[in-house]
Design a protein around this motif. Structure first.
Motif, PDB file in Angstrom:
ATOM      1  N   ASP A  70     -76.887 140.321  81.842  1.00 54.99           N
ATOM      2  CA  ASP A  70     -77.185 139.705  80.548  1.00 54.99           C
ATOM      3  C   ASP A  70     -75.871 139.239  79.939  1.00 54.99           C
ATOM      4  OD1 ASP A  70     -78.571 139.051  78.119  1.00 54.99           O
ATOM      5  OD2 ASP A  70     -77.797 140.913  77.265  1.00 54.99           O
ATOM      6  N   ILE A  71     -75.804 137.982  79.512  1.00 51.89           N
ATOM      7  CA  ILE A  71     -74.562 137.420  78.969  1.00 51.89           C
ATOM      8  C   ILE A  71     -74.748 137.076  77.499  1.00 51.89           C
ATOM      9  CG2 ILE A  71     -72.985 135.453  79.105  1.00 51.89           C
ATOM     10  CD1 ILE A  71     -73.421 135.490  82.120  1.00 51.89           C
ATOM     11  N   ARG A  72     -73.792 137.524  76.668  1.00 49.13           N
ATOM     12  CA  ARG A  72     -73.828 137.294  75.226  1.00 49.13           C
ATOM     13  C   ARG A  72     -72.569 136.545  74.791  1.00 49.13           C
ATOM     14  NH1 ARG A  72     -78.908 137.686  73.394  1.00 49.13           N
ATOM     15  NH2 ARG A  72     -79.861 138.595  75.252  1.00 49.13           N
ATOM     16  N   ALA A  73     -72.748 135.514  73.990  1.00 50.48           N
ATOM     17  CA  ALA A  73     -71.631 134.724  73.473  1.00 50.48           C
ATOM     18  C   ALA A  73     -71.203 135.271  72.114  1.00 50.48           C
ATOM     19  CB  ALA A  73     -72.040 133.260  73.348  1.00 50.48           C
ATOM     20  N   VAL A  74     -69.906 135.400  71.938  1.00 50.76           N
ATOM     21  CA  VAL A  74     -69.342 135.922  70.689  1.00 50.76           C
ATOM     22  C   VAL A  74     -68.592 134.779  70.009  1.00 50.76           C
ATOM     23  CG1 VAL A  74     -67.815 137.646  69.669  1.00 50.76           C
ATOM     24  CG2 VAL A  74     -69.159 138.205  71.726  1.00 50.76           C
ATOM     25  N   VAL A  75     -69.162 134.289  68.895  1.00 52.30           N
ATOM     26  CA  VAL A  75     -68.634 133.100  68.228  1.00 52.30           C
ATOM     27  C   VAL A  75     -68.349 133.420  66.766  1.00 52.30           C
ATOM     28  CG1 VAL A  75     -69.050 130.668  67.703  1.00 52.30           C
ATOM     29  CG2 VAL A  75     -70.068 131.685  69.771  1.00 52.30           C
ATOM     30  N   LEU A  81     -69.665 136.182  62.128  1.00 49.91           N
ATOM     31  CA  LEU A  81     -70.158 136.178  63.508  1.00 49.91           C
ATOM     32  C   LEU A  81     -71.484 135.430  63.624  1.00 49.91           C
ATOM     33  CD1 LEU A  81     -69.788 137.310  66.414  1.00 49.91           C
ATOM     34  CD2 LEU A  81     -71.053 139.335  65.668  1.00 49.91           C
ATOM     35  N   LEU A  82     -71.598 134.592  64.633  1.00 47.78           N
ATOM     36  CA  LEU A  82     -72.822 133.832  64.886  1.00 47.78           C
ATOM     37  C   LEU A  82     -73.916 134.742  65.446  1.00 47.78           C
ATOM     38  CD1 LEU A  82     -74.381 131.112  65.210  1.00 47.78           C
ATOM     39  CD2 LEU A  82     -73.356 130.961  67.500  1.00 47.78           C
ATOM     40  N   LEU A  83     -75.077 134.726  64.792  1.00 49.68           N
ATOM     41  CA  LEU A  83     -76.257 135.433  65.288  1.00 49.68           C
ATOM     42  C   LEU A  83     -77.444 134.485  65.232  1.00 49.68           C
ATOM     43  CD1 LEU A  83     -75.913 138.873  63.434  1.00 49.68           C
ATOM     44  CD2 LEU A  83     -75.320 138.385  65.814  1.00 49.68           C
ATOM     45  N   VAL A  84     -78.409 134.715  66.114  1.00 48.58           N
ATOM     46  CA  VAL A  84     -79.642 133.928  66.114  1.00 48.58           C
ATOM     47  C   VAL A  84     -80.823 134.870  65.949  1.00 48.58           C
ATOM     48  CG1 VAL A  84     -78.690 132.051  67.492  1.00 48.58           C
ATOM     49  CG2 VAL A  84     -79.776 133.980  68.642  1.00 48.58           C
ATOM     50  N   PHE A 169     -74.294 132.740  60.279  1.00 47.49           N
ATOM     51  CA  PHE A 169     -73.020 133.435  60.451  1.00 47.49           C
ATOM     52  C   PHE A 169     -72.975 134.577  59.455  1.00 47.49           C
ATOM     53  CE2 PHE A 169     -72.114 129.373  62.401  1.00 47.49           C
ATOM     54  CZ  PHE A 169     -71.249 129.690  63.442  1.00 47.49           C
ATOM     55  N   PHE A 170     -72.608 135.770  59.923  1.00 48.11           N
ATOM     56  CA  PHE A 170     -72.702 136.967  59.098  1.00 48.11           C
ATOM     57  C   PHE A 170     -71.384 137.727  59.079  1.00 48.11           C
ATOM     58  CE2 PHE A 170     -76.931 135.940  60.532  1.00 48.11           C
ATOM     59  CZ  PHE A 170     -77.722 136.143  59.406  1.00 48.11           C
ATOM     60  N   ALA A 171     -71.034 138.225  57.892  1.00 56.99           N
ATOM     61  CA  ALA A 171     -69.900 139.136  57.761  1.00 56.99           C
ATOM     62  C   ALA A 171     -70.327 140.516  58.254  1.00 56.99           C
ATOM     63  CB  ALA A 171     -69.435 139.200  56.312  1.00 56.99           C
ATOM     64  N   GLU A 172     -69.345 141.357  58.554  1.00 54.38           N
ATOM     65  CA  GLU A 172     -69.649 142.673  59.109  1.00 54.38           C
ATOM     66  C   GLU A 172     -70.453 143.534  58.149  1.00 54.38           C
ATOM     67  OE1 GLU A 172     -67.359 146.273  61.533  1.00 54.38           O
ATOM     68  OE2 GLU A 172     -66.204 144.661  60.568  1.00 54.38           O
ATOM     69  N   ASP A 173     -70.266 143.334  56.840  1.00 51.44           N
ATOM     70  CA  ASP A 173     -70.963 144.157  55.853  1.00 51.44           C
ATOM     71  C   ASP A 173     -72.274 143.544  55.368  1.00 51.44           C
ATOM     72  OD1 ASP A 173     -69.955 142.055  54.401  1.00 51.44           O
ATOM     73  OD2 ASP A 173     -68.924 143.285  52.897  1.00 51.44           O
TER      74      ASP A 173
END
Length: 205
Positions: A70-75, A81-84, A169-173
């Protein structure tokens, strides 16, 4: 973390799959098929997934048993951080999916971001290779290696794809509900560490 019953069921499945691929004796083939059925019954008992669905899943696995990839892209964009948001469960994940035959890991990462988030990226660095059994994912029938690859945006426009409902796009908090089948909170937080310190060592299980 890996559950004992799940580890045993996967080992039984792997033994049966390899036996069915290489054995020539009709009685051995029958016994290996019984082992495959037993593995499906164990998974059904503990996961509540229909036994027939599990059998069908196993039926497509042929040859020597090996882990799936399984491959995950970190953008990242401006520290976020990019999430879908996945259509399958309504939760959020790093863009990604199963590795494709004929494509390199970097090519898969680029393709998945384009298809799931509408963005064009360049894959730049391997961040982690993780064994799913060591992390807090829900029980699943396959043994999976997960590759996390850092990518840089080079074009495109953020938009949902065929398998996604939203892109953000989301911040860590401010992380949304995560799709734990695809990525855990600890894994996502580790990616933020890479975002802050790109020189961190590759994480390897």
């Amino acid at each position: 973390m890996q559950l004992k019953w799940l580890e045993w069921a996967k080992q039984i499945q792997a033994i049966s799959q390899t036996g069915l691929a290489y054995s020539k004796d009709m009685y051995d083939l029958e016994r290996f098929q019984m082992l495959r059925d037993l593995s499906a019954e164990i998974l059904h008992e503990y996961t509540e997934v229909e036994t027939e669905k599990i059998r069908n899943l196993f039926a497509f696995e042929e040859g020597y048993a090996t882990p799936k990839v399984d491959i995950r892209a970190v953008v990242f964009q401006e520290g976020k951080l990019l999430l879908v948001r996945e259509k399958l469960d309504g939760a959020w994940a790093l863009p990604g999916g199963w590795a494709d035959i004929g494509l390199s890991p970097k090519e898969v990462a680029v393709k998945e971001v384009r298809e799931e988030a509408g963005l064009e990226v360049a894959a730049t660095r391997l961040l982690a290779v993780l064994d799913k059994k060591f992390h807090d994912h829900p029980p699943a029938p396959s043994h999976v290696y997960k590759m996390f690859i850092s990518c840089q945006i080079v074009g495109g426009e953020a938009k949902e794809g065929m398998e996604t409902l939203q892109v953000g796009f989301f911040a860590e908090d401010e992380l949304p509900e995560l799709s734990l089948e695809r990525n855990t909170l600890a894994q996502v937080k580790r990616m933020f560490e890479y975002g802050r310190n790109p020189d961190l060592e590759i994480m390897l299980d």
